[in-house]
Design a protein around this motif. Structure first.
Motif, PDB file in Angstrom:
ATOM      1  N   ASP A 119       0.830  -1.199   0.000  1.00 48.45           N
ATOM      2  CA  ASP A 119       0.000   0.000   0.000  1.00 48.45           C
ATOM      3  C   ASP A 119       0.869   1.255   0.000  1.00 48.45           C
ATOM      4  O   ASP A 119       1.667   1.457   0.921  1.00 48.45           O
ATOM      5  CB  ASP A 119      -0.907  -0.005   1.232  1.00 48.45           C
ATOM      6  N   TYR A 124      -2.721   2.115   5.366  1.00 51.32           N
ATOM      7  CA  TYR A 124      -3.077   0.720   5.580  1.00 51.32           C
ATOM      8  C   TYR A 124      -1.845  -0.147   5.339  1.00 51.32           C
ATOM      9  O   TYR A 124      -0.876   0.280   4.714  1.00 51.32           O
ATOM     10  CB  TYR A 124      -4.207   0.298   4.637  1.00 51.32           C
ATOM     11  N   ARG A 125      -1.894  -1.358   5.852  1.00 53.22           N
ATOM     12  CA  ARG A 125      -0.806  -2.299   5.606  1.00 53.22           C
ATOM     13  C   ARG A 125      -1.371  -3.435   4.764  1.00 53.22           C
ATOM     14  O   ARG A 125      -1.842  -4.439   5.287  1.00 53.22           O
ATOM     15  CB  ARG A 125      -0.225  -2.811   6.927  1.00 53.22           C
ATOM     16  N   ARG A 126      -1.312  -3.229   3.450  1.00 53.90           N
ATOM     17  CA  ARG A 126      -1.870  -4.206   2.528  1.00 53.90           C
ATOM     18  C   ARG A 126      -0.844  -4.581   1.469  1.00 53.90           C
ATOM     19  O   ARG A 126       0.030  -3.788   1.130  1.00 53.90           O
ATOM     20  CB  ARG A 126      -3.144  -3.659   1.888  1.00 53.90           C
ATOM     21  N   ARG A 164      -5.218  -7.942   3.125  1.00 51.58           N
ATOM     22  CA  ARG A 164      -5.201  -7.134   4.345  1.00 51.58           C
ATOM     23  C   ARG A 164      -4.324  -7.867   5.351  1.00 51.58           C
ATOM     24  O   ARG A 164      -4.674  -8.942   5.834  1.00 51.58           O
ATOM     25  CB  ARG A 164      -6.615  -6.956   4.892  1.00 51.58           C
ATOM     26  N   ASP A 168      -2.549  -4.326   9.449  1.00 51.38           N
ATOM     27  CA  ASP A 168      -3.506  -3.316   9.000  1.00 51.38           C
ATOM     28  C   ASP A 168      -4.373  -2.866  10.179  1.00 51.38           C
ATOM     29  O   ASP A 168      -4.784  -3.693  11.008  1.00 51.38           O
ATOM     30  CB  ASP A 168      -4.386  -3.906   7.898  1.00 51.38           C
ATOM     31  N   SER A 171      -7.429  -4.883  10.757  1.00 50.36           N
ATOM     32  CA  SER A 171      -7.271  -6.326  10.950  1.00 50.36           C
ATOM     33  C   SER A 171      -7.684  -6.746  12.359  1.00 50.36           C
ATOM     34  O   SER A 171      -7.390  -6.060  13.350  1.00 50.36           O
ATOM     35  CB  SER A 171      -5.813  -6.727  10.710  1.00 50.36           C
TER      36      SER A 171
END
Length: 263
Positions: A119, A124-126, A164, A168, A171
């Motif tokens: 990302d 976000y952590r995607r 995801r 995230d 999450s």
């Protein structure tokens, strides 16, 4: 006509003349009388040797051309073999990774997918995968590696998918302590940690392992989620004990992941 073309034409003419002289002097050399024959004999000998040399030179030229063509063919075949070897090496690496996941976690692997991006927003952590529905991926499939849990697929196109990750902020992973009682929820706490809320009675210390534990959740039970780095002090009347957990998988270094069958 250019000088180069003229020189080439002269060379070809000389070569043809040499071949002709060699043929004539060998097959139909005249029988000349006496002193004249003795005087002209060296000329016929020189002509014959010239013709033989020209023929040998032409044969060598054509042989070299054949060798060059054969060399080019062999080089092309070698390049194809190298490409095939690279493809087989990559396939072997994917199969070994899938086998490690199945051996360590006892889970069925649907696909091994390359990680092509993450990302860019930082919110976000995607992760973005270079595989999609055409390779059997579906929304809700867990994503993992032999080291531990990565996340879950949330979007799919024919040839790409979005994961995801456990880091995230959206999450939620049901977890438990490995080898000890205590269940809780792991929340993503970017940029690099998980915030786990667990029962205050749970006995836990830094270094303990946290694994997935929700039997009815998105993830299979028993996959390593992370290692406890800090146990925060419990405030009076708190209903949960808070742990700071470092994920088992270093997401920024991932090159490929294993996608599991959905629960």
């Amino acid at each position: 006509m250019s000088d180069t073309a003229i020189r080439r034409a002269l060379l070809v003419g000389l070569l043809l003349l040499g071949v002709l002289l060699a043929t004539l002097t060998r097959q139909s050399a005249p029988t000349l009388p006496g002193e004249f024959a003795a005087r002209t004999a060296p000329l016929f000998g020189y002509s014959f040797r010239l013709g033989q040399n020209v023929k040998a030179s032409l044969a060598a030229i054509f042989d070299r051309r054949d060798l060059r063509a054969e060399q080019r063919k062999m080089q092309a075949e070698l390049q194809q073999l190298r490409q095939e070897n690279q493809r087989l090496t990559l396939e072997n690496r994917k199969l070994q990774a899938a086998l490690r996941v199945q051996t360590v976690q006892g889970l069925g692997v649907v696909a091994v997918a390359p990680v092509i991006d993450d990302d860019p927003s930082g919110l976000y952590r995607r992760l973005y995968l270079g595989a999609g529905s055409a390779q059997g991926l579906r929304v809700g499939m867990p994503v993992t590696t032999a080291s531990g849990l990565v996340g879950v697929i949330t979007e799919v196109t024919p040839n790409n998918a979005v994961v995801r990750t456990v880091l995230d902020p959206e999450s939620r992973v049901g977890v438990r302590l490995a080898g000890a009682p205590g269940r809780g929820i792991a929340y993503g706490a970017p940029p690099s940690m998980l915030r786990v809320e667990i029962a205050p009675e749970a006995s836990v210390k830094p270094g303990d392992k946290v694994v997935s534990g929700a039997l009815q959740g998105l993830y299979p039970a028993g996959i390593t989620v992370g290692i406890v780095e800090q146990v925060l002090p419990i405030s009076p009347g708190a209903l949960k004990k808070v742990l700071m957990v470092r994920p088992a998988v270093q997401l920024s270094l991932l090159e490929e992941v294993q996608v599991l069958k959905p629960l």
